[in-house]
Motif scaffolding. Sequence first.
Motif, PDB file in Angstrom:
ATOM      1  N   LEU A 166      14.036   0.585 -18.410  1.00 43.33           N
ATOM      2  CA  LEU A 166      14.288   0.504 -19.838  1.00 43.33           C
ATOM      3  C   LEU A 166      13.579  -0.686 -20.482  1.00 43.33           C
ATOM      4  CD1 LEU A 166      18.122   1.253 -19.833  1.00 43.33           C
ATOM      5  CD2 LEU A 166      16.257   2.852 -20.211  1.00 43.33           C
ATOM      6  N   THR A 167      12.692  -1.345 -19.739  1.00 45.72           N
ATOM      7  CA  THR A 167      12.028  -2.532 -20.241  1.00 45.72           C
ATOM      8  C   THR A 167      10.534  -2.317 -20.290  1.00 45.72           C
ATOM      9  OG1 THR A 167      11.956  -3.410 -18.002  1.00 45.72           O
ATOM     10  CG2 THR A 167      13.820  -4.073 -19.377  1.00 45.72           C
ATOM     11  N   LYS A 168       9.876  -3.073 -21.191  1.00 44.61           N
ATOM     12  CA  LYS A 168       8.435  -2.950 -21.345  1.00 44.61           C
ATOM     13  C   LYS A 168       7.701  -3.993 -20.510  1.00 44.61           C
ATOM     14  CE  LYS A 168       8.669  -1.007 -26.022  1.00 44.61           C
ATOM     15  NZ  LYS A 168       8.315  -1.182 -27.440  1.00 44.61           N
ATOM     16  N   GLU A 169       8.191  -5.258 -20.516  1.00 43.79           N
ATOM     17  CA  GLU A 169       7.549  -6.322 -19.769  1.00 43.79           C
ATOM     18  C   GLU A 169       7.929  -6.219 -18.301  1.00 43.79           C
ATOM     19  OE1 GLU A 169       5.360  -8.833 -20.482  1.00 43.79           O
ATOM     20  OE2 GLU A 169       5.066  -7.732 -22.330  1.00 43.79           O
ATOM     21  N   LYS A 170       6.936  -5.971 -17.454  1.00 48.03           N
ATOM     22  CA  LYS A 170       7.249  -5.833 -16.041  1.00 48.03           C
ATOM     23  C   LYS A 170       6.115  -6.382 -15.193  1.00 48.03           C
ATOM     24  CE  LYS A 170       7.772  -1.381 -15.735  1.00 48.03           C
ATOM     25  NZ  LYS A 170       7.958  -0.034 -15.150  1.00 48.03           N
ATOM     26  N   LEU A 171       6.386  -6.462 -13.912  1.00 49.69           N
ATOM     27  CA  LEU A 171       5.410  -6.934 -12.931  1.00 49.69           C
ATOM     28  C   LEU A 171       5.668  -6.167 -11.641  1.00 49.69           C
ATOM     29  CD1 LEU A 171       3.260  -9.069 -12.012  1.00 49.69           C
ATOM     30  CD2 LEU A 171       5.187 -10.495 -11.313  1.00 49.69           C
ATOM     31  N   ILE A 172       4.631  -5.529 -11.114  1.00 47.97           N
ATOM     32  CA  ILE A 172       4.764  -4.745  -9.882  1.00 47.97           C
ATOM     33  C   ILE A 172       4.150  -5.536  -8.735  1.00 47.97           C
ATOM     34  CG2 ILE A 172       4.282  -2.553  -8.749  1.00 47.97           C
ATOM     35  CD1 ILE A 172       4.012  -1.277 -11.479  1.00 47.97           C
ATOM     36  N   VAL A 173       4.997  -5.975  -7.798  1.00 50.36           N
ATOM     37  CA  VAL A 173       4.588  -6.840  -6.690  1.00 50.36           C
ATOM     38  C   VAL A 173       4.639  -6.061  -5.381  1.00 50.36           C
ATOM     39  CG1 VAL A 173       5.089  -8.972  -5.445  1.00 50.36           C
ATOM     40  CG2 VAL A 173       5.479  -8.859  -7.911  1.00 50.36           C
ATOM     41  N   TYR A 174       3.616  -6.247  -4.548  1.00 53.96           N
ATOM     42  CA  TYR A 174       3.526  -5.583  -3.235  1.00 53.96           C
ATOM     43  C   TYR A 174       3.383  -6.678  -2.183  1.00 53.96           C
ATOM     44  CZ  TYR A 174       2.349  -1.474  -0.321  1.00 53.96           C
ATOM     45  OH  TYR A 174       2.360  -0.439   0.612  1.00 53.96           O
ATOM     46  N   ASN A 175       4.421  -6.862  -1.355  1.00 53.92           N
ATOM     47  CA  ASN A 175       4.454  -8.000  -0.443  1.00 53.92           C
ATOM     48  C   ASN A 175       4.912  -7.553   0.939  1.00 53.92           C
ATOM     49  OD1 ASN A 175       4.313 -10.640   0.440  1.00 53.92           O
ATOM     50  ND2 ASN A 175       6.172 -11.317  -0.590  1.00 53.92           N
ATOM     51  N   TRP A 176       4.748  -8.418   1.916  1.00 52.50           N
ATOM     52  CA  TRP A 176       5.247  -8.163   3.266  1.00 52.50           C
ATOM     53  C   TRP A 176       6.774  -8.085   3.248  1.00 52.50           C
ATOM     54  CZ3 TRP A 176       1.891  -7.711   7.478  1.00 52.50           C
ATOM     55  CH2 TRP A 176       0.567  -8.086   7.244  1.00 52.50           C
ATOM     56  N   GLY A 177       7.340  -7.430   4.262  1.00 53.23           N
ATOM     57  CA  GLY A 177       8.788  -7.327   4.349  1.00 53.23           C
ATOM     58  C   GLY A 177       9.447  -8.675   4.590  1.00 53.23           C
ATOM     59  N   GLU A 178      10.530  -8.940   3.872  1.00 49.56           N
ATOM     60  CA  GLU A 178      11.307 -10.174   3.992  1.00 49.56           C
ATOM     61  C   GLU A 178      10.404 -11.407   3.877  1.00 49.56           C
ATOM     62  OE1 GLU A 178      13.625  -9.800   7.621  1.00 49.56           O
ATOM     63  OE2 GLU A 178      15.300  -9.089   6.431  1.00 49.56           O
ATOM     64  N   TYR A 179       9.512 -11.389   2.897  1.00 52.22           N
ATOM     65  CA  TYR A 179       8.521 -12.455   2.744  1.00 52.22           C
ATOM     66  C   TYR A 179       8.706 -13.195   1.422  1.00 52.22           C
ATOM     67  CZ  TYR A 179       4.123 -14.291   4.710  1.00 52.22           C
ATOM     68  OH  TYR A 179       3.167 -15.075   5.316  1.00 52.22           O
ATOM     69  N   MET A 180       9.911 -13.094   0.847  1.00 50.73           N
ATOM     70  CA  MET A 180      10.225 -13.828  -0.370  1.00 50.73           C
ATOM     71  C   MET A 180      11.742 -13.875  -0.549  1.00 50.73           C
ATOM     72  SD  MET A 180       8.941 -13.195  -4.303  1.00 50.73           S
ATOM     73  CE  MET A 180       7.236 -13.480  -3.854  1.00 50.73           C
ATOM     74  N   ASP A 181      12.226 -15.028  -0.969  1.00 50.54           N
ATOM     75  CA  ASP A 181      13.645 -15.179  -1.249  1.00 50.54           C
ATOM     76  C   ASP A 181      14.002 -14.340  -2.478  1.00 50.54           C
ATOM     77  OD1 ASP A 181      16.211 -16.000  -1.910  1.00 50.54           O
ATOM     78  OD2 ASP A 181      15.826 -18.112  -1.497  1.00 50.54           O
ATOM     79  N   PRO A 182      14.962 -13.385  -2.365  1.00 50.37           N
ATOM     80  CA  PRO A 182      15.332 -12.554  -3.526  1.00 50.37           C
ATOM     81  C   PRO A 182      15.769 -13.378  -4.735  1.00 50.37           C
ATOM     82  CG  PRO A 182      16.296 -11.684  -1.512  1.00 50.37           C
ATOM     83  CD  PRO A 182      15.702 -13.009  -1.153  1.00 50.37           C
ATOM     84  N   TRP A 235      -2.073 -14.607  -2.457  1.00 51.84           N
ATOM     85  CA  TRP A 235      -1.839 -13.683  -3.572  1.00 51.84           C
ATOM     86  C   TRP A 235      -3.170 -13.288  -4.207  1.00 51.84           C
ATOM     87  CZ3 TRP A 235       2.602 -11.470  -3.720  1.00 51.84           C
ATOM     88  CH2 TRP A 235       3.752 -12.130  -3.303  1.00 51.84           C
ATOM     89  N   VAL A 236      -3.308 -11.988  -4.450  1.00 54.44           N
ATOM     90  CA  VAL A 236      -4.486 -11.468  -5.149  1.00 54.44           C
ATOM     91  C   VAL A 236      -4.024 -10.485  -6.220  1.00 54.44           C
ATOM     92  CG1 VAL A 236      -6.013 -11.729  -3.144  1.00 54.44           C
ATOM     93  CG2 VAL A 236      -4.808  -9.554  -3.517  1.00 54.44           C
ATOM     94  N   ILE A 237      -4.888 -10.272  -7.213  1.00 55.76           N
ATOM     95  CA  ILE A 237      -4.589  -9.336  -8.298  1.00 55.76           C
ATOM     96  C   ILE A 237      -5.568  -8.165  -8.226  1.00 55.76           C
ATOM     97  CG2 ILE A 237      -4.425  -9.039 -10.801  1.00 55.76           C
ATOM     98  CD1 ILE A 237      -3.838 -12.012 -11.036  1.00 55.76           C
ATOM     99  N   PRO A 238      -5.082  -6.935  -7.964  1.00 54.23           N
ATOM    100  CA  PRO A 238      -5.976  -5.776  -7.922  1.00 54.23           C
ATOM    101  C   PRO A 238      -6.685  -5.567  -9.259  1.00 54.23           C
ATOM    102  CG  PRO A 238      -3.864  -5.243  -6.937  1.00 54.23           C
ATOM    103  CD  PRO A 238      -3.701  -6.577  -7.616  1.00 54.23           C
ATOM    104  N   LYS A 239      -7.850  -4.964  -9.186  1.00 53.41           N
ATOM    105  CA  LYS A 239      -8.662  -4.774 -10.381  1.00 53.41           C
ATOM    106  C   LYS A 239      -8.006  -3.834 -11.385  1.00 53.41           C
ATOM    107  CE  LYS A 239     -13.587  -5.041 -11.208  1.00 53.41           C
ATOM    108  NZ  LYS A 239     -14.936  -4.912 -10.595  1.00 53.41           N
ATOM    109  N   ASN A 240      -7.169  -2.902 -10.903  1.00 48.87           N
ATOM    110  CA  ASN A 240      -6.526  -1.952 -11.816  1.00 48.87           C
ATOM    111  C   ASN A 240      -5.132  -2.406 -12.254  1.00 48.87           C
ATOM    112  OD1 ASN A 240      -5.280  -1.596  -9.333  1.00 48.87           O
ATOM    113  ND2 ASN A 240      -5.088   0.618  -9.540  1.00 48.87           N
ATOM    114  N   ALA A 241      -4.811  -3.686 -12.067  1.00 50.48           N
ATOM    115  CA  ALA A 241      -3.507  -4.214 -12.469  1.00 50.48           C
ATOM    116  C   ALA A 241      -3.315  -4.051 -13.976  1.00 50.48           C
ATOM    117  CB  ALA A 241      -3.389  -5.682 -12.078  1.00 50.48           C
ATOM    118  N   GLU A 242      -2.132  -3.607 -14.360  1.00 47.82           N
ATOM    119  CA  GLU A 242      -1.843  -3.378 -15.780  1.00 47.82           C
ATOM    120  C   GLU A 242      -1.148  -4.566 -16.439  1.00 47.82           C
ATOM    121  OE1 GLU A 242       0.411   0.220 -15.932  1.00 47.82           O
ATOM    122  OE2 GLU A 242      -1.272   1.498 -15.322  1.00 47.82           O
ATOM    123  N   HIS A 243      -0.691  -5.526 -15.629  1.00 49.67           N
ATOM    124  CA  HIS A 243       0.026  -6.678 -16.175  1.00 49.67           C
ATOM    125  C   HIS A 243      -0.535  -7.952 -15.543  1.00 49.67           C
ATOM    126  CE1 HIS A 243       2.773  -3.149 -15.974  1.00 49.67           C
ATOM    127  NE2 HIS A 243       2.982  -3.452 -17.240  1.00 49.67           N
TER     128      HIS A 243
END
Length: 627
Positions: free
Chosen positions: A302-318, A537-545
């Motif tokens: 239901l939100t417009k501002e978002k960020l889609i992150v793709y990371n290793w499993g259990e590789y960031m504190d929630p 961390w890298v940003i894919p070329k087709n990133a929308e945000h």
Amino acid sequence: MIKKYLEKIYLFLIFILLYAPILTLIVLSFNNSKTRAKWGGFTLKWYSSLFQNEQIMNALYTTLIISLLAAVIATVIGTAAAIAIHGMKQKWRTLYSGLTNIPMMNAEIVMGVSLMLLFIAFHVTLGFGTILIAHITFNIPYVILSVAPKLRQTSRRTYEAALDLGASPLYAFFKVTFPDILPGVLSGFMLAFTMSLDDFVITHFTKGPGVDTLSTKIYSEVRKGIKPEMYALSTLLFVTVLVLLILVNVSPKKDAETAAARKHVRRRSRAGRILIKRVIPVAICLVFVGGGIYYASKGQMLTKEKLIVYNWGEYMDPDVITLFEEETGIDVVYEEFETNEIMYPKISSGAIAYDLVCPSDYMIQRMRENDLLAEINFDNIPNIKNIGKDYLERSKEFDPENKYSVPYCWGTVGILYNKTMVDEPIDSWSVLWDEKYKDNILMQDSVRDAFGVALKYLGYSLNSTDLDELNEAKDLLTRQKPLVQAYVIDQVRDKMIGNEAAIGVIYSGEAIYTQQENPNLEYVIPKEGSNLWIDSWVIPKNAEHKENAEQFINFLCRPDIALMNFEYITYSTPNTAARELIEDESIHNSKIAFPDLSTVPNLETFQYLGTKNDEVYNELWNKVKSK
């Protein structure tokens, strides 16, 4: 007498075989320790945290809603298709019936990959909608299979008689034909619902970021080590099914035959019909609607501002993600992968527009060379100043101008050994070929890591492309295979904690965690040298945000946030300012977490060797594994 005892023993063994795994799962759901390798006392906290775990509950809700929608839609389409096929001439009926049977006989993986490629070809973004379409597609043949036999049992004359009496075709169908085929329709619906509820393969290939069903969630958890909440969830599902079976099979009391009892039963029956036909459906609808609204608000729909992150499993504190969302108002869709090789095809296909990805060194080089990455605007990342210069210098091996990546975690690959199970201190890779440790050695189930160990032991570069050197390493790994207990990835952690093996090849970050759980474990970087890896961390070329991604990177480079992640995942941080905040002196000065690299010889970073050399490595690794 003996025969009866033998029958009882046999029956007992059968029940043990069937229910021992379930009993083990139930016991683990009450284990206070996160690892299944040791008993930490009785607890109910995993049941409490289960209902607080939004990811698991979201996966459960998504599974139920997709299964229900797919079953309803597939039942309507499948029933209509069955009626149409039934009305055809014999030869056409046979042809179309055969065509509808093919998807059921075909391998699920073929259908899953085919649907994924179809969605990609038509530039359809993978997500909830693609999973639903895929489930409807593979459910339809099962509905047709259930309805068709009932249609063959119906009499067309009755239907035509209704038409002769003035009924419309639609009215005649629902009043005459439909009641006859209703058992088949209901059977098809239940079969479709069950198939959809249990599906993994097709869902795996057609899902997008932020969308998980229970099957895909459990799979991702198994790959990195199952969370105890999953044991609790499985226990609740088992108990629920068991209770339903008991209620369904309970027998009525004998005195129900009396007149008074029959009157009472009629009243109870009427109340039961109201409950089943009105109360329960309304309750189910309220649960689905309420759950949909809740998880829509929590699941970034239901939100417009978002960020889609793709990371290793259990590789960031929630909690880091929660803090970022609270401070910025940007909702984070967080998805995990198990290996670089699983991550790369998703990025290269362009089927999913991830905004931020965390690959390893050699994979960053590959993505950069294949023009898959966007240059980072470092004006939006002032906290880059907290990243140590040594790590930025190392990053130039795969990102020569440091334009595409920001270091996140780093570490080494070494040997973890149990001091109570090994006779002498270890300082060489040679121990992995010592026959006295047969069936007590754990090797990494990774082509580059395994060959890296063998190549270093032989005195070669772990980035070697020399075919003679690679064949020599292959022969060495083949000779080692009879000594290996198992080829593992993250499972090495639990096995070493539980004293299930004496020696294991492991990443340094995992070694820190295992030592906290089992003080008898020691980590060493062999004298022949090893791999020094960097995940960035890298940003894919087709990133929308893209700007949101840069804002998140800057957030992660904050010393307090980097410290939170280090304490959660125990992998070394390149953030020198965060290291200064570590209060525990044993960790601050840990030779595992922060070794003096100048004193460790022959450390190399993996490099991308090209498609042809990758094929050579994979071919040789397959030969090792197939021996």
